[in-house]
Design an enzyme around this catalytic site. Sequence first.
Site, PDB file in Angstrom:
ATOM      1  N   ARG A  53       0.804  -1.228   0.000  1.00 56.26           N
ATOM      2  CA  ARG A  53       0.000   0.000   0.000  1.00 56.26           C
ATOM      3  C   ARG A  53       0.828   1.265   0.000  1.00 56.26           C
ATOM      4  NH1 ARG A  53      -2.835  -4.042   1.793  1.00 56.26           N
ATOM      5  NH2 ARG A  53      -0.785  -4.573   2.571  1.00 56.26           N
ATOM      6  N   THR A  54       1.801   1.336   0.909  1.00 55.19           N
ATOM      7  CA  THR A  54       2.517   2.609   1.061  1.00 55.19           C
ATOM      8  C   THR A  54       3.276   2.920  -0.220  1.00 55.19           C
ATOM      9  OG1 THR A  54       2.688   2.158   3.411  1.00 55.19           O
ATOM     10  CG2 THR A  54       4.136   3.863   2.531  1.00 55.19           C
ATOM     11  N   LYS A  67      25.599  -4.017   0.024  1.00 54.75           N
ATOM     12  CA  LYS A  67      27.053  -4.064  -0.190  1.00 54.75           C
ATOM     13  C   LYS A  67      27.805  -3.346   0.918  1.00 54.75           C
ATOM     14  CE  LYS A  67      26.362  -3.985  -5.162  1.00 54.75           C
ATOM     15  NZ  LYS A  67      26.446  -3.105  -6.333  1.00 54.75           N
ATOM     16  N   ARG A  75      11.393   3.368   3.172  1.00 50.64           N
ATOM     17  CA  ARG A  75      11.033   2.466   4.274  1.00 50.64           C
ATOM     18  C   ARG A  75      12.262   1.637   4.598  1.00 50.64           C
ATOM     19  NH1 ARG A  75       5.711  -1.156   4.517  1.00 50.64           N
ATOM     20  NH2 ARG A  75       4.944   0.898   5.170  1.00 50.64           N
ATOM     21  N   HIS A 111       5.547   6.052  11.344  1.00 43.62           N
ATOM     22  CA  HIS A 111       5.003   5.909   9.989  1.00 43.62           C
ATOM     23  C   HIS A 111       4.053   7.107   9.784  1.00 43.62           C
ATOM     24  CE1 HIS A 111       3.595   4.255   6.330  1.00 43.62           C
ATOM     25  NE2 HIS A 111       3.180   3.075   6.725  1.00 43.62           N
TER      26      HIS A 111
HETATM   27  C1  NCD Z   1       1.705  -0.967   8.157  1.00 47.09           C
HETATM   28  C2  NCD Z   1       3.196  -0.829   8.296  1.00 47.09           C
HETATM   29  O1  NCD Z   1       3.946  -1.116   7.361  1.00 47.09           O
HETATM   30  O2  NCD Z   1       3.605  -0.393   9.370  1.00 47.09           O
HETATM   31  N1  NCD Z   1       1.297  -1.169   6.854  1.00 47.09           N
HETATM   32  C3  NCD Z   1       1.095  -0.087   6.037  1.00 47.09           C
HETATM   33  O3  NCD Z   1       1.959   0.746   5.859  1.00 47.09           O
HETATM   34  N2  NCD Z   1      -0.113   0.054   5.495  1.00 47.09           N
HETATM   35  C4  NCD Z   1       1.107  -1.919   9.117  1.00 47.09           C
HETATM   36  C5  NCD Z   1       1.622  -3.318   9.176  1.00 47.09           C
HETATM   37  O4  NCD Z   1       2.498  -3.723   8.405  1.00 47.09           O
HETATM   38  O5  NCD Z   1       1.111  -4.052  10.017  1.00 47.09           O
END
Ligand code: NCD
Length: 305
Positions: free
Chosen positions: A56-57, A85, A106, A134
């Site tokens: 999703r993100t 590396k 991320r 997040h």
């Molecule tokens: C979340 C995350 O990555 O922290 N997912 C997301 O970004 N929609 C929640 C999760 O992974 O449980």
Amino acid sequence: MALSFKHLTSAAQITRADADVLLSTAADMERVIKKGGNDLLKGSVLASLFFEPSTRTRLSFETAMLRLGGQLVTADGLQFSSLYKGESIEDTIKVIGGYADVIVMRHPDSGSADKAAAVSPVPFINAGDGANQHPTQALLDLYTIQKECGKIDGVHVAMVGDLKNGRTVHSLTTLLTLFPKVHFTFVAPDQLRMPGKITSLLEEKGLKFDASSDLTDAVAADVLYMTRVQKERFDDQSEYEKLKDAFILSANHLKGHKTIVLHPLPRVNEISTDVDELSNAAYFRQAANGVPMRMALLAGLLRKV
Ligand code: NCD
């Protein structure tokens, strides 16, 4: 829109003025999407770096960029990255900052986002750093609460599941402290309680919260925010096995309640699929809200709105 931050690594950086302008710009962006997008970010390139899995993100950031006429370069999986590396995060960001106009990252390490932002020559956005923060998920959650409940002030939010390791609940609780009289019920097994770092923010602001180990204490709230037990944060997988099904929300729990059910997704077992058919279930609408909110954020950071 003049946001108060150049980089976004934590929900704690977001001011009430930032939140208000992002909420209203996200609503404008929904209209832009309905009209087929625009060219606001034409000529700009987003680098999306996902050193931890994401659906999703990542896809909603990339969709947001494309809807605004921008372009992207993308890297995912540690095995493809220079980090594998042995390159430092700082060097990676300095290099990619020489290619792109904005970076979304991320990373599995808590604190990696601050390291990256400290050296990034272009706006940097944290898309999740370990169990820490997040912030863009919190923004889309906030937007969803406003849309679904018609208000944010005074809402009662129950958060359920892995409140220790869940970065989304850390960021959302932090962001909600900007709104008066919001109150919380935190439902978690003893081992997975909300960290003191987050509850002390609520104490500072005089916002009420209570803690429980019983899912039925959550169903009367305005918003029921379910979370996944974060398997990848457990050193001991037998401990995960013991806790993973601690709370499973089913349609029965929601009988007679108007509670809006949110979940950042992915869900594993924590919401039965029989909830999906109920009007309470807002988690797929919540996921869709990620695109307009991330459009608003990208346009704001690139100073195009
Ligand atoms: C979340 C995350 O990555 O922290 N997912 C997301 O970004 N929609 C929640 C999760 O992974 O449980």
